[in-house]
Structures are given as C-alpha cells and as structure tokens.
Design an enzyme around this catalytic site. Structure first.
Site, PDB file in Angstrom:
ATOM      1  N   GLY A 113       4.044  57.424  77.626  1.00  0.00           N
ATOM      2  CA  GLY A 113       4.013  58.225  78.893  1.00  0.00           C
ATOM      3  C   GLY A 113       4.755  58.913  79.188  1.00  0.00           C
ATOM      4  O   GLY A 113       5.327  58.981  79.883  1.00  0.00           O
ATOM      5  N   GLY A 114       4.145  60.534  78.226  1.00  0.00           N
ATOM      6  CA  GLY A 114       4.910  61.668  78.454  1.00  0.00           C
ATOM      7  C   GLY A 114       6.735  61.268  77.925  1.00  0.00           C
ATOM      8  O   GLY A 114       6.920  62.608  77.874  1.00  0.00           O
ATOM      9  N   ARG A 241      -2.705  48.617  72.935  1.00  0.00           N
ATOM     10  CA  ARG A 241      -2.847  47.838  74.304  1.00  0.00           C
ATOM     11  C   ARG A 241      -3.943  48.539  75.280  1.00  0.00           C
ATOM     12  O   ARG A 241      -4.843  49.511  74.912  1.00  0.00           O
ATOM     13  CB  ARG A 241      -1.287  47.896  74.437  1.00  0.00           C
TER      14      ARG A 241
END
Length: 287
Positions: A113-114, A241
């Site tokens: 997510g950065g 995932r």
C-alpha cells in the site's frame, strides 16, 4: 477494537472470536491487513475454519519480500540488485547502498500500500530514513524489518494475476500495468498494452515458474519491474492474496476471482477453466 490497526483490523484473536461466535466454516481475509499474515492463516485453520488463501508455507516464502527475492534468485529469475534479505541495522544498509550505488530504495519486508518505502538519494540521508521507515513499517505491519534495492528511475510496474488449484493446474490471467503512482501508491491500474512479445513471454514464464515451485494455491499476484532503459524484467514481489486491483483482470478475462478462491479452497479443480482475454479495463483509485 480501538482506533489503531493493531487494536482492530490486525487483532487476529478478535477476528477469530467473531468467526467462532458466528459458527463460521470458512473465512475470506479480504485484501489487506491480515490477508497475508501466515500466523493468522495458521491460527484460523487450527480452529477448524477454512482459511480462503494459500498454504502457510507459500505465505511465509513469498509474503516476506526478502524471502521472496531469495526464492526468485534460486530459480534464476532476475531480481533488482539489493540486499540479500532483511537488514540488521543502518550500517549494513549503508554497506549495501555503497556497493550497488545510489539512489536506492528502502522497503518494508512485510510492506504494501505504498507504506514503509522511501528513496534515498545520497549516503547522508540513509541512517535517518532507515530508522523512520523501520518505525513506519512496525506501526503499519507489525514488523519493522527492512531491505534495500537499487532505485530504477525509468520503468513500468507490471503484475501478473495468477490462479492455481490443489492439483497444480496453473492459470495466468493477463498482465496489469500500475505504473501511474503517487507516493508509491497505485492510482491507475489497467490491462497492460504495447509490451514487446519477449517481455510478455518472460513475465508469464517467471510467474508460472514461481507459483509451481512453491506449490501455490489460490489467487495471487506476481509483481515485476520493467526497466525501460535496459529493456529488462526484474522480479519485485508477490502478493499472496487478492489485490484491490483484481477487478481489472476479472473484466478482461470474465473470471470471477473471488468465486474461484472459494472453489479452490473447497478442493475443486481449475482444469476446465478457459481464460480468453478480451478488451481493455482500467481502474482509478481515489486516495
């Protein structure tokens, strides 16, 4: 739970408690937080609940970015030059950076997510940035381990959507391009286009090699950097995932990935699945 991830979304025992109280037989972990946590998957399965995801061994091998890179190296899949694994301290990071040359990227071993990622342009910036990223990674992911790699300025960020069943039937559901980013967080995700055939072939070859080697089960994404200057592909990481970006692949292939995750977890075969990419899809993310 409370206001922080640790007190709520990352509270594995709390999630388990809800699942047991509701008489849950299967648990889908979503697309973030505990979805790549091998200990959580093991905990859920130990209580007789079917965790909709890959084996714990696959999560441990590929969910940790430094482990994943070492696995790729063993399989002779090219990786971006960097540290061999998690860095012990800032001094070790400095030695690696001097060896491969600046600029470098500091990255969280369990990141996403950065978060937990930063560019270091010169040696004087390394030590303070190392401590800052370690703290950020610990707060965001519950693990402060960092690794380091060469920063490539001119690139495309490409990822291959994979799907594999318990019988070893592997499917590659096209390539996504997520090169348009802000602060290392993806803004535009779309079907990859205009790729040289050689590059496309390598992306599929390396992805299949990886998931077959680790006996992967379920949906996942293998991510690569395409160095435009050198015209080379480098393995970057694997998400064990489903990703926020998975609808791009669904729209183009017509395959419902969540449905297939449940199907695979029940032990069903993907042998008859036909993947016929058609058209183009784009996802815009509002951050």
């Amino acid at each position: 739970g409370g206001n922080t991830p640790d007190e709520s979304y990352l509270n594995a025992l709390s999630v388990l408690n809800v699942a047991e109280n509701e008489g849950t037989d299967s648990l889908h972990p979503g697309i973030g937080f505990l979805s790549e946590n091998a200990s959580f998957a093991e905990l859920i399965r130990s209580h007789g609940i079917n965790f909709i995801g890959p084996p714990v061994s696959s999560m441990e091998t590929m969910g940790n970015k430094s482990n994943a890179i070492n696995t790729a190296k063993r399989l002779k899949i090219p990786v971006v030059p960097g540290s061999e694994g998690a860095l012990a301290n800032s001094s070790e990071a400095s030695n690696v950076a001097e060896y491969i040359g600046y600029p470098v990227l500091i990255k969280a071993a369990h990141g996403g997510g950065g978060k937990g990622i930063a560019v270091v342009e010169q040696s004087g910036q390394l030590e303070p940035m190392f401590f800052r990223m370690s703290k950020e990674a610990l707060n965001a992911f519950g693990n402060g381990d960092l690794y380091l790699e060469k920063f490539i300025r001119s690139l495309r960020h490409l990822e291959v959507q994979v799907l594999r069943d318990l019988r070893g039937n592997s499917h590659l559901l096209g390539i996504r391009d997520c090169s348009v980013q802000r602060n290392y967080q993806k803004l535009i995700e779309e079907s990859a286009f205009d790729l040289p055939q050689k590059i496309e072939d390598q992306l599929f070859k390396y992805s299949r090699k990886l998931i077959d080697e680790i006996d992967y089960v379920g949906a996942g994404t293998v991510e690569f950097i395409y160095d435009l200057g050198e015209q080379k592909i480098y393995f970057m990481e694997m998400n064990t995932r489903l990703q926020v970006e998975h609808p791009v692949s669904e729209m183009v292939t017509g395959v419902d990935l969540v449905d297939k995750q449940f199907s695979v977890a029940k032990g069903n075969s993907l042998e008859a699945l036909e993947v016929r990419p058609n058209g183009h899809a784009m996802e815009l993310r509002i951050n």
